[in-house]
Design an enzyme around this catalytic site. Sequence first.
Site, PDB file in Angstrom:
ATOM      1  N   HIS A 117      12.184 -11.288 -14.367  1.00  0.00           N
ATOM      2  CA  HIS A 117      12.031 -11.000 -12.934  1.00  0.00           C
ATOM      3  C   HIS A 117      13.438 -10.840 -12.378  1.00  0.00           C
ATOM      4  CE1 HIS A 117       9.319 -10.903  -9.526  1.00  0.00           C
ATOM      5  NE2 HIS A 117      10.098 -11.736  -8.858  1.00  0.00           N
ATOM      6  N   LYS A 166       6.628  -5.505  -3.203  1.00  0.00           N
ATOM      7  CA  LYS A 166       8.005  -5.754  -2.775  1.00  0.00           C
ATOM      8  C   LYS A 166       8.894  -5.369  -3.945  1.00  0.00           C
ATOM      9  CE  LYS A 166      10.189 -10.151  -1.876  1.00  0.00           C
ATOM     10  NZ  LYS A 166      10.276 -11.316  -0.984  1.00  0.00           N
ATOM     11  N   LYS A 168      12.676  -5.397  -5.608  1.00  0.00           N
ATOM     12  CA  LYS A 168      13.918  -6.146  -5.530  1.00  0.00           C
ATOM     13  C   LYS A 168      15.074  -5.188  -5.790  1.00  0.00           C
ATOM     14  CE  LYS A 168      12.724 -10.469  -4.871  1.00  0.00           C
ATOM     15  NZ  LYS A 168      13.275 -11.260  -3.771  1.00  0.00           N
ATOM     16  N   ASP A 225      13.440  -6.085  -0.902  1.00  0.00           N
ATOM     17  CA  ASP A 225      14.187  -7.317  -0.633  1.00  0.00           C
ATOM     18  C   ASP A 225      15.561  -7.181  -1.281  1.00  0.00           C
ATOM     19  OD1 ASP A 225      15.096  -9.842  -0.150  1.00  0.00           O
ATOM     20  OD2 ASP A 225      13.416 -10.892  -1.119  1.00  0.00           O
ATOM     21  N   GLU A 227      13.903  -6.761   3.643  1.00  0.00           N
ATOM     22  CA  GLU A 227      14.081  -8.213   3.721  1.00  0.00           C
ATOM     23  C   GLU A 227      15.536  -8.570   3.406  1.00  0.00           C
ATOM     24  OE1 GLU A 227      10.933 -10.243   1.694  1.00  0.00           O
ATOM     25  OE2 GLU A 227      12.150 -12.031   1.321  1.00  0.00           O
ATOM     26  N   ASP A 241      15.040 -13.910   5.636  1.00  0.00           N
ATOM     27  CA  ASP A 241      14.538 -14.833   4.609  1.00  0.00           C
ATOM     28  C   ASP A 241      15.584 -15.933   4.392  1.00  0.00           C
ATOM     29  OD1 ASP A 241      13.560 -16.174   2.460  1.00  0.00           O
ATOM     30  OD2 ASP A 241      13.621 -14.539   1.045  1.00  0.00           O
ATOM     31  N   LYS A 281       8.873 -20.035   4.474  1.00  0.00           N
ATOM     32  CA  LYS A 281       8.878 -20.663   3.151  1.00  0.00           C
ATOM     33  C   LYS A 281       8.919 -22.170   3.357  1.00  0.00           C
ATOM     34  CE  LYS A 281      10.981 -16.903   0.574  1.00  0.00           C
ATOM     35  NZ  LYS A 281      12.070 -16.431  -0.296  1.00  0.00           N
ATOM     36  N   GLU A 301       3.165 -13.428   0.079  1.00  0.00           N
ATOM     37  CA  GLU A 301       3.561 -13.075  -1.298  1.00  0.00           C
ATOM     38  C   GLU A 301       3.320 -14.292  -2.202  1.00  0.00           C
ATOM     39  OE1 GLU A 301       7.743 -12.041  -0.995  1.00  0.00           O
ATOM     40  OE2 GLU A 301       8.297 -14.113  -0.577  1.00  0.00           O
TER      41      GLU A 301
HETATM   42  C1  MUC Z   1      12.727 -13.933  -2.182  1.00  0.00           C
HETATM   43  O1  MUC Z   1      13.888 -13.736  -1.927  1.00  0.00           O
HETATM   44  O2  MUC Z   1      11.917 -13.600  -1.346  1.00  0.00           O
HETATM   45  C2  MUC Z   1       9.935 -14.038  -3.455  1.00  0.00           C
HETATM   46  C3  MUC Z   1       9.267 -13.112  -4.162  1.00  0.00           C
HETATM   47  C4  MUC Z   1      10.076 -12.748  -5.235  1.00  0.00           C
HETATM   48  O3  MUC Z   1       9.828 -11.923  -6.093  1.00  0.00           O
HETATM   49  O4  MUC Z   1      11.229 -13.403  -5.159  1.00  0.00           O
HETATM   50  C5  MUC Z   1      11.142 -14.354  -4.136  1.00  0.00           C
HETATM   51  C6  MUC Z   1      12.395 -14.615  -3.449  1.00  0.00           C
HETATM   52 MG    MG Z   2      13.484 -12.753  -0.009  1.00  0.00          MG
END
Ligand code: MUC
Ligand code: MG
Length: 380
Positions: A28, A173, A175, A204, A230, A255, A280, A334
Amino acid sequence: MSNPLASNGPTIERVESWIISIPTIRAHALSMATTSEQRIVLVKITTSNGDFGWGEATTIGGLAYGDESPDSIKLTIDRYFADMLIGRSILRPALAMAAINQSCVGNYFAKCAVETALLDCLGKHTEMPLSELLGGRLHDRLSVAWTLASGNTERDIAEGREMIAARRHNIFKLKIGKNHWQDDLAHVRKICDALGEQASIRVDVNQAWDLPTAQKAIPALTEAGVELVEQPMRGADHAGARELRLLGTAAIMADEALRGGVEPALAICVSRSADAISLKIAQAGGLTPCRDVARIGVAAGLSLYGGTMLEGSVGTAASAHLFSTLPNITWGTELFGPLLLTRDFLTTPLTYDDFSLVVPTGPGLGIEIDEAAVSECAET
Ligand code: MUC
Ligand code: MG
């Protein structure tokens, strides 16, 4: 029925914690770390009447995301919090947390794990689900996004298609932030083209950009089909985030800027530096401070998102109980953490179907821990 809150009730006899390690189903990849194993801290509080409550604290990439590691969380609970809890009535979780907060600053993840376990004890004792203790459930299901973060565009597209076909997720989402922004844009554009008709696509950045990069990238990402960006820059950069909001392109979500709960939430509202906030429980220091963060955000006109620290089933169930009490979670949640892990540690896993997570209904967290699985995964 006699009132279970009328006496001092059972007391806390034992506080135990474990770090369990569980590999993820695939790597991941986030901008600051690639995770292939989650090290999850589990806390168990045993009461004088033989009941128990569970809590969880999970970090992303050890110390890459935040300043508490699984090891420091376990140590804080064992060495500092346990003594403050032993002998206290389980009917007064707020009093127990007030004592901890009075003598311990920070350590939000550790506090969250303990508060969750205290509320689980109270919920079981009073036969009330956590959602009812937290103000009352409004939703029985929560929509759940999936993060496409394999590090490979074609694999992400295939994964997204599978998720849509299985009716598991239709919010994705992505990354980004590790590569040059134009390379990330090309990756995102391909995914938007492949999945965007059937799904909502968000990104994000995990704080990776500076302002000039974000100012170029966000309009281009919006044009590609991204609805939400994000944490594009450092969490502390409220002035910069406000400039990004004023671009009027994709919505800006805070976040990492929310680490520490109500005070950072207030700073975001005052500076008007976000359109949305990712709630969170660990980052806020627990379920009740996270509920306060949500209230502050709503009062300031921000929209809500149910975030995750990629927790396993305990933290995910706890978050679900809280999020089920919020009137409007505009951007969904999420809460997919357990699905990223190669094994679960519940006797009956949480239910995911029809693009959503079913909020457990039993007393407390409404889940049962498979203690044999915990022992097998526990680090020694
Ligand atoms: C984050 O920064 O949001 C949440 C979902 C994911 O894949 O990573 C986290 C961290
Ligand atoms: Mg995040």
